[in-house]
Write a protein that holds these residues in place. Structure first.
Motif, PDB file in Angstrom:
ATOM      1  N   ALA A  17      39.282  14.353  22.058  1.00 32.44           N
ATOM      2  CA  ALA A  17      37.929  13.835  21.891  1.00 32.44           C
ATOM      3  C   ALA A  17      36.983  14.938  21.467  1.00 32.44           C
ATOM      4  CB  ALA A  17      37.437  13.223  23.200  1.00 32.44           C
ATOM      5  N   SER A  18      35.940  14.550  20.740  1.00 32.43           N
ATOM      6  CA  SER A  18      34.896  15.491  20.353  1.00 32.43           C
ATOM      7  C   SER A  18      33.555  14.961  20.827  1.00 32.43           C
ATOM      8  CB  SER A  18      34.868  15.665  18.834  1.00 32.43           C
ATOM      9  OG  SER A  18      34.667  14.428  18.193  1.00 32.43           O
ATOM     10  N   PRO A  19      32.598  15.826  21.213  1.00 29.84           N
ATOM     11  CA  PRO A  19      31.314  15.350  21.700  1.00 29.84           C
ATOM     12  C   PRO A  19      30.483  14.687  20.629  1.00 29.84           C
ATOM     13  CG  PRO A  19      31.299  17.735  21.483  1.00 29.84           C
ATOM     14  CD  PRO A  19      32.714  17.280  21.274  1.00 29.84           C
ATOM     15  N   VAL A  20      30.733  15.015  19.379  1.00 29.40           N
ATOM     16  CA  VAL A  20      30.047  14.390  18.260  1.00 29.40           C
ATOM     17  C   VAL A  20      31.105  13.953  17.270  1.00 29.40           C
ATOM     18  CG1 VAL A  20      28.401  14.698  16.383  1.00 29.40           C
ATOM     19  CG2 VAL A  20      28.021  15.849  18.570  1.00 29.40           C
ATOM     20  N   VAL A  21      30.999  12.713  16.761  1.00 36.38           N
ATOM     21  CA  VAL A  21      31.987  12.217  15.820  1.00 36.38           C
ATOM     22  C   VAL A  21      31.989  13.100  14.584  1.00 36.38           C
ATOM     23  CG1 VAL A  21      32.642  10.283  14.359  1.00 36.38           C
ATOM     24  CG2 VAL A  21      31.781   9.865  16.654  1.00 36.38           C
ATOM     25  N   ALA A  22      33.174  13.541  14.189  1.00 33.97           N
ATOM     26  CA  ALA A  22      33.269  14.468  13.061  1.00 33.97           C
ATOM     27  C   ALA A  22      32.938  13.787  11.750  1.00 33.97           C
ATOM     28  CB  ALA A  22      34.687  15.044  12.999  1.00 33.97           C
ATOM     29  N   ARG A  79      22.991   6.473  19.571  1.00 34.72           N
ATOM     30  CA  ARG A  79      22.123   6.989  18.512  1.00 34.72           C
ATOM     31  C   ARG A  79      20.646   6.728  18.752  1.00 34.72           C
ATOM     32  NH1 ARG A  79      23.516   5.055  12.427  1.00 34.72           N
ATOM     33  NH2 ARG A  79      21.603   5.567  11.324  1.00 34.72           N
ATOM     34  N   TYR A  80      20.313   5.579  19.301  1.00 36.32           N
ATOM     35  CA  TYR A  80      18.902   5.231  19.507  1.00 36.32           C
ATOM     36  C   TYR A  80      18.513   5.280  20.979  1.00 36.32           C
ATOM     37  CZ  TYR A  80      19.328   3.809  14.667  1.00 36.32           C
ATOM     38  OH  TYR A  80      19.559   3.819  13.315  1.00 36.32           O
ATOM     39  N   ALA A 119      21.923  11.418  24.739  1.00 36.63           N
ATOM     40  CA  ALA A 119      20.842  10.699  24.068  1.00 36.63           C
ATOM     41  C   ALA A 119      20.814  11.091  22.601  1.00 36.63           C
ATOM     42  CB  ALA A 119      19.517  11.024  24.733  1.00 36.63           C
ATOM     43  N   GLY A 120      20.814  10.100  21.711  1.00 36.37           N
ATOM     44  CA  GLY A 120      20.805  10.358  20.288  1.00 36.37           C
ATOM     45  C   GLY A 120      22.133  10.780  19.710  1.00 36.37           C
ATOM     46  N   GLY A 121      23.176  10.814  20.536  1.00 36.16           N
ATOM     47  CA  GLY A 121      24.465  11.319  20.080  1.00 36.16           C
ATOM     48  C   GLY A 121      25.555  10.274  20.082  1.00 36.16           C
ATOM     49  N   GLN A 122      26.766  10.729  19.850  1.00 35.60           N
ATOM     50  CA  GLN A 122      27.926   9.851  19.841  1.00 35.60           C
ATOM     51  C   GLN A 122      29.157  10.658  20.231  1.00 35.60           C
ATOM     52  OE1 GLN A 122      28.430   8.209  15.899  1.00 35.60           O
ATOM     53  NE2 GLN A 122      27.496   9.996  14.937  1.00 35.60           N
ATOM     54  N   ILE A 123      30.189   9.962  20.696  1.00 31.96           N
ATOM     55  CA  ILE A 123      31.418  10.616  21.109  1.00 31.96           C
ATOM     56  C   ILE A 123      32.610   9.827  20.586  1.00 31.96           C
ATOM     57  CG2 ILE A 123      30.431  11.635  23.204  1.00 31.96           C
ATOM     58  CD1 ILE A 123      31.828   9.406  24.812  1.00 31.96           C
ATOM     59  N   ALA A 124      33.763  10.477  20.578  1.00 33.01           N
ATOM     60  CA  ALA A 124      35.013   9.815  20.241  1.00 33.01           C
ATOM     61  C   ALA A 124      35.981   9.993  21.398  1.00 33.01           C
ATOM     62  CB  ALA A 124      35.615  10.407  18.967  1.00 33.01           C
ATOM     63  N   SER A 125      36.837   9.003  21.607  1.00 35.07           N
ATOM     64  CA  SER A 125      37.852   9.108  22.652  1.00 35.07           C
ATOM     65  C   SER A 125      39.003   9.984  22.174  1.00 35.07           C
ATOM     66  CB  SER A 125      38.381   7.718  23.014  1.00 35.07           C
ATOM     67  OG  SER A 125      39.204   7.207  21.977  1.00 35.07           O
ATOM     68  N   LEU A 187      29.764   0.476  20.830  1.00 25.40           N
ATOM     69  CA  LEU A 187      30.980   0.644  20.039  1.00 25.40           C
ATOM     70  C   LEU A 187      30.617   0.666  18.554  1.00 25.40           C
ATOM     71  CD1 LEU A 187      34.107   0.763  20.043  1.00 25.40           C
ATOM     72  CD2 LEU A 187      34.076  -1.744  19.869  1.00 25.40           C
ATOM     73  N   SER A 188      30.815   1.820  17.909  1.00 20.05           N
ATOM     74  CA  SER A 188      30.415   1.960  16.512  1.00 20.05           C
ATOM     75  C   SER A 188      31.588   2.113  15.554  1.00 20.05           C
ATOM     76  CB  SER A 188      29.484   3.172  16.345  1.00 20.05           C
ATOM     77  OG  SER A 188      30.133   4.368  16.752  1.00 20.05           O
ATOM     78  N   GLY A 189      32.774   2.457  16.068  1.00 20.13           N
ATOM     79  CA  GLY A 189      33.890   2.630  15.153  1.00 20.13           C
ATOM     80  C   GLY A 189      35.229   2.652  15.865  1.00 20.13           C
ATOM     81  N   VAL A 190      36.269   2.334  15.107  1.00 23.47           N
ATOM     82  CA  VAL A 190      37.659   2.478  15.533  1.00 23.47           C
ATOM     83  C   VAL A 190      38.381   3.197  14.400  1.00 23.47           C
ATOM     84  CG1 VAL A 190      39.780   1.300  16.213  1.00 23.47           C
ATOM     85  CG2 VAL A 190      37.552   0.353  16.891  1.00 23.47           C
ATOM     86  N   GLN A 191      39.155   4.219  14.755  1.00 21.69           N
ATOM     87  CA  GLN A 191      39.874   5.002  13.755  1.00 21.69           C
ATOM     88  C   GLN A 191      41.357   5.038  14.085  1.00 21.69           C
ATOM     89  OE1 GLN A 191      37.833   8.805  13.990  1.00 21.69           O
ATOM     90  NE2 GLN A 191      36.323   8.194  12.471  1.00 21.69           N
TER      91      GLN A 191
END
Length: 406
Positions: A17-22, A79-80, A119-125, A187-191
């Motif tokens: 996982a990364s703290p911010v989606v690459a 993000r918001y 806040a204002g960020g995003q993460i990936a599993s 939930l903003s994405g699945v990769q």
């Protein structure tokens, strides 16, 4: 064995996982298979839970992927949000009937069950070893032990999401999930894992017509869905449409202007090769009549919209993307139709067709027009509001795309 395989994937591809989606170029072997455009919590077009958020509740969300892969991960967006949001636990599995799920897998974040989205960020599993097939429906379950406050979400999901009191992230039969909406939350994405270096993801970027307004819930009849069915997993197709969105103007209910959200919703996805842009009819219509809660503004001009499209093209080209321009669909008889607005649409469409500034054009204006009146949508493709296609219309739109241009 599963743990050993996962560690091998992490070693080879960096799949932790990364703290911010690459962004593209920093994403190792990950490639998008599903996505949605996030916007700020609001009352929206349909009843939703975005403003109240969640507290000691489990949310179960169903998505249909476009391409398959041997491993999978999710992306969560705050993000918001104005405050961090704690995820106590999460799982993913194959969707069953309603809220039921099978082949359940735990999701971890840096090998921990819980995570905090800044806040204002995003993460990936981290990677989950759940092999998926093209066009398969998956279920993502999130448990929130602590109150979240308002959450970033996608309003016009047109897919049933479920909520249960307490921790039910591992529930299989779905009976605990007694509440429903048709929006997606956080939930903003699945990769999926794709070891090849090629860039082949296609992003559909637009407003409610890309978002799929008018289809029945859980049918996956949006035009990007139909495009995904045409290509059957040969590449990922991501839907970044927002109902009511505009090229030039922010609104509380329909997100940031397209020229502002383009980076996060298109350019930051890994391995994107092509973007299809269908935007502008709301700029025209909403400048023609007054809407409740929307401040009146001057009538938009063709040049203003063309300049907005040029901004999108420049942003895409700077990242090496192929850019497909889509002509604006007929809308005579729609709530915000005017003859002046029709002239703007005609001029913008003429520029899209003839300027040569797009790499290719899909002429949905002609595809969707009534044979007896080119300013009207073909009744066979119209849900009845003279603006949005029905399922047959969305299928015709997808069929009109020359796959060679992608």
């Amino acid at each position: 064995m599963r743990r050993k395989t996962l560690l091998t994937l992490v070693t080879v591809f960096g799949l932790v996982a990364s703290p911010v989606v690459a962004s593209a170029g920093q994403s190792g072997g990950w490639e998008g298979t599903w996505a949605t455009a996030e916007h700020e919590a609001n009352e929206g077009f349909v009843p939703n839970w975005s403003l109240e958020g969640f507290a000691n509740q489990t949310v179960r969300q169903v998505v249909r992927v476009s391409q398959g892969g041997p491993a999978i991960r999710i992306q969560l967006s705050n993000r918001y949000g104005s405050a961090p949001i704690a995820i106590t636990g999460a799982t993913i599995g194959r969707a069953g009937t309603g809220a039921a799920v099978s082949d359940l897998r735990p999701l971890t974040f840096n090998f921990k069950k819980s995570a905090v989205i800044p806040a204002g960020g995003q993460i990936a599993s981290d990677a989950a070893l759940l092999p998926v097939r093209p066009l398969e429906s998956l279920t993502v379950t999130l448990y929130f032990a602590k109150p979240t406050g308002p959450v970033t979400y996608h309003g016009l999901g047109l897919a049933t999401s479920y909520r249960a009191a307490g921790d039910h992230q591992n529930n299989l039969d779905g009976t605990a999930f007694t509440e429903k909406t048709e929006s997606w939350y956080l939930l903003s994405g699945v990769q999926v894992l794709d070891p090849t270096p090629k860039r082949d993801v296609v992003v559909a970027f637009g407003d409610s017509i890309t978002d799929g307004a008018g289809i029945a819930a859980d049918t996956n009849d949006r035009y990007p869905d139909e495009l995904a069915e045409r290509v059957r997993g040969r590449f990922g197709v991501l839907n970044e449409g927002i109902g009511g969105n505009q090229v030039l103007t922010d609104t509380d209910f329909a997100g940031e202007a397209a020229v502002k959200r383009f980076k996060a919703d298109v350019l930051d996805h890994p391995k994107v090769r092509t973007v299809i842009i269908l935007e502008g009819i709301n700029d025209i219509g909403m400048s023609e009549i007054e809407f409740p809660g929307v401040p009146p503004r001057p009538h938009v001009t063709p040049q203003q919209l063309i300049d907005g499209h040029r901004s999108l093209i420049r942003q895409a080209r700077a990242k090496g993307l192929r850019v497909i321009g889509a002509t604006l669909l007929p809308y005579k008889g729609a709530l915000y139709y005017t003859e002046r607005g029709e002239k703007v649409r005609d001029e913008v469409n003429n520029w899209i067709r003839t300027s040569g500034e797009y790499d290719a054009v899909v002429d949905w204006d002609k595809v969707m027009a009534d044979p007896n009146d080119a300013d009207l949508m073909n009744p066979a493709y119209d849900i009845g509001d003279r603006l949005h296609p029905n399922a047959a219309g969305y299928k015709a739109m997808a069929a009109a795309i020359d796959l060679g241009t992608l």
